[in-house]
Design a protein around this motif. Sequence first.
Motif, PDB file in Angstrom:
ATOM      1  N   GLU A   3       0.639  -1.483   0.159  1.00 60.40           N
ATOM      2  CA  GLU A   3      -0.072   0.224  -0.058  1.00 60.40           C
ATOM      3  C   GLU A   3       0.881   1.085  -0.047  1.00 60.40           C
ATOM      4  OE1 GLU A   3      -3.846   1.352   2.270  1.00 60.40           O
ATOM      5  OE2 GLU A   3      -2.182   0.761   3.702  1.00 60.40           O
TER       6      GLU A   3
ATOM      7  N   ASP B  19      -0.434  -3.255  -5.826  1.00 64.48           N
ATOM      8  CA  ASP B  19      -1.066  -4.568  -5.290  1.00 64.48           C
ATOM      9  C   ASP B  19       0.199  -5.438  -4.923  1.00 64.48           C
ATOM     10  OD1 ASP B  19      -3.317  -3.534  -5.481  1.00 64.48           O
ATOM     11  OD2 ASP B  19      -3.724  -4.295  -7.447  1.00 64.48           O
TER      12      ASP B  19
ATOM     13  N   GLY C 218     -22.051  -3.934  -4.700  1.00 70.18           N
ATOM     14  CA  GLY C 218     -20.839  -3.632  -4.842  1.00 70.18           C
ATOM     15  C   GLY C 218     -20.573  -2.463  -5.651  1.00 70.18           C
ATOM     16  N   THR C 219     -19.271  -1.902  -5.979  1.00 74.60           N
ATOM     17  CA  THR C 219     -18.966  -1.147  -7.001  1.00 74.60           C
ATOM     18  C   THR C 219     -18.417  -1.720  -8.341  1.00 74.60           C
ATOM     19  OG1 THR C 219     -16.587  -0.841  -6.074  1.00 74.60           O
ATOM     20  CG2 THR C 219     -18.441   0.814  -5.351  1.00 74.60           C
TER      21      THR C 219
ATOM     22  N   VAL D 219     -14.265  -4.632  -9.770  1.00 75.64           N
ATOM     23  CA  VAL D 219     -13.554  -5.533  -8.438  1.00 75.64           C
ATOM     24  C   VAL D 219     -14.237  -7.113  -8.800  1.00 75.64           C
ATOM     25  CG1 VAL D 219     -13.135  -3.835  -6.793  1.00 75.64           C
ATOM     26  CG2 VAL D 219     -15.429  -4.655  -6.958  1.00 75.64           C
TER      27      VAL D 219
ATOM     28  N   ASN E 160     -15.507  -4.186  -1.204  1.00 72.36           N
ATOM     29  CA  ASN E 160     -14.399  -3.635  -0.516  1.00 72.36           C
ATOM     30  C   ASN E 160     -14.774  -3.088   0.891  1.00 72.36           C
ATOM     31  OD1 ASN E 160     -16.145  -1.133  -0.622  1.00 72.36           O
ATOM     32  ND2 ASN E 160     -15.326  -0.743  -2.596  1.00 72.36           N
ATOM     33  N   ALA E 161     -13.910  -2.285   1.455  1.00 71.46           N
ATOM     34  CA  ALA E 161     -14.190  -1.926   2.695  1.00 71.46           C
ATOM     35  C   ALA E 161     -15.302  -1.291   3.093  1.00 71.46           C
ATOM     36  CB  ALA E 161     -12.789  -1.409   3.397  1.00 71.46           C
ATOM     37  N   ASP E 162     -15.755  -0.300   2.231  1.00 76.45           N
ATOM     38  CA  ASP E 162     -16.798   0.574   2.515  1.00 76.45           C
ATOM     39  C   ASP E 162     -18.252  -0.263   2.316  1.00 76.45           C
ATOM     40  OD1 ASP E 162     -15.031   2.530   2.596  1.00 76.45           O
ATOM     41  OD2 ASP E 162     -15.497   3.231   0.681  1.00 76.45           O
ATOM     42  N   ASN E 163     -17.879  -1.349   1.413  1.00 74.80           N
ATOM     43  CA  ASN E 163     -19.253  -2.247   1.063  1.00 74.80           C
ATOM     44  C   ASN E 163     -19.516  -2.868   2.410  1.00 74.80           C
ATOM     45  OD1 ASN E 163     -17.996  -3.114  -2.194  1.00 74.80           O
ATOM     46  ND2 ASN E 163     -19.326  -1.457  -1.584  1.00 74.80           N
TER      47      ASN E 163
ATOM     48  N   LYS F 131      -7.690  -8.528   3.347  1.00 79.89           N
ATOM     49  CA  LYS F 131      -6.765  -7.779   2.950  1.00 79.89           C
ATOM     50  C   LYS F 131      -7.565  -6.336   3.012  1.00 79.89           C
ATOM     51  CE  LYS F 131      -4.896 -10.485  -0.686  1.00 79.89           C
ATOM     52  NZ  LYS F 131      -4.740 -10.543  -2.013  1.00 79.89           N
ATOM     53  N   LEU F 132      -8.808  -6.014   3.590  1.00 77.64           N
ATOM     54  CA  LEU F 132      -9.486  -4.929   3.571  1.00 77.64           C
ATOM     55  C   LEU F 132      -9.155  -4.046   4.787  1.00 77.64           C
ATOM     56  CD1 LEU F 132     -12.994  -6.114   2.137  1.00 77.64           C
ATOM     57  CD2 LEU F 132     -10.828  -5.018   0.962  1.00 77.64           C
TER      58      LEU F 132
END
Length: 413
Positions: A27, A32, A268-269, A272, A277-280, A312-313
């Motif tokens: 990060e 990645d 989801g967005t 991906v 993802n984390a926000d989801n 990983k989030l």
Amino acid sequence: MSKFIKQIQERRNSLWEQSKALLDAAEARGQDLAGEEEQTWQRLNTEIDQIDVRVKELLDAEQRTADADAAFRSLLEKAPAPEGRQGAERAEVERVRGWLTGQSGSRSLDVRPDSTAPLDARTLSKLTAAAGANTVPISFYNRLVQHMIEVSGVLAAGPTVLRTATGEQLQIPKTTAHSANAGIVAEAGALTANEPTFGQVSLDAYKYGFLLQVSHELANDTAVDLLGYLAMQAGRALGNGFGAHLVTGTGSSQPNGVLTAATLGTTGTTGVVGAPNADNLIDLMYSVISPYRGGASVGWLMRDSTVAAVRKLKDLQGQYLWQPSIQAGTPDTILGKPLLTDPNMPAAALGAKSVLFGDFSTYFVRQVESLRFERSDDYAFNTDLITYRAILRGDGDQVDTTGAIKYFAGGAS
């Protein structure tokens, strides 16, 4: 044993710290994981999963040893039990073992948790090669149910379980909408009707069954814990079959699975491949209202491959959403809520419902408490095998459809 379990638990936490260091380094570079780093990440996570399996095996072994020690203390130190109780225990052991070996002449056996002589009997078990045949207390019904829970994420998540003596259809009230908010009413003004909306859900008793074959030699070897073996095999088989429908059952001629009955929490967005993802996950968690988020049976349900991605989030503060358990035998957490896995949950994909979150006590599982076993010496006569048939009757459905359990759906590409 407890000290050793603590040591491997510390090893598990160390592996997770190494995994986090890899992710943090990638990060920081704005890239990645790739090449050797990705291989190292996969190796570390594989070892974490292997430790999980090993810890469970050690805990099971430690519990069996504790049960045996308690049994011997009871035999050596306690005053003899009343003759009536001793006679009931001996009679129940002989009844079950006699059926297993065919000595009773009976083709079928019903096992219930509340028998007149509860199956909290004594049987022979080989704990270790050195110990030989030892007398240990067991509960055949409870052990079978325990193995069912071990292989079903829904049963482990803490649903409301209804056990009935017979299999007639049950009509359960279902909440479809809560009361509206109260409002200000003028003096002498009429009060607006403000009532929750109810429906009704039917719980049937669908039949699940399987066949198990053992040799006559195994059945008649008194040093073998045949009751424990049959409980484990039957529990896992019934748990796999029943458990699959408790997740994805259609509700037509089978249980209505918790995933089928759940409502959409968040989508989801793009870009991906359907993974959250984390926000989801944060959005999914807070799409479930506070009374349900604080329930005793609240948690996450997903399959192992989804967990591997979720590890990983991070949240907006840079904290990993997934946190390893600090106590052996307790679930890991995501955003502080317990995480359970079930192989019947769909893999993350475009449009797939790959993650569940909510209060699983609002999902009702019905089990007819009599577990029926039948035996046949004729089915596999030419191979000298005894065939056992196990029958479970049950159903499941969501009784609160106001959003107590919600799912994440993979977004479009």
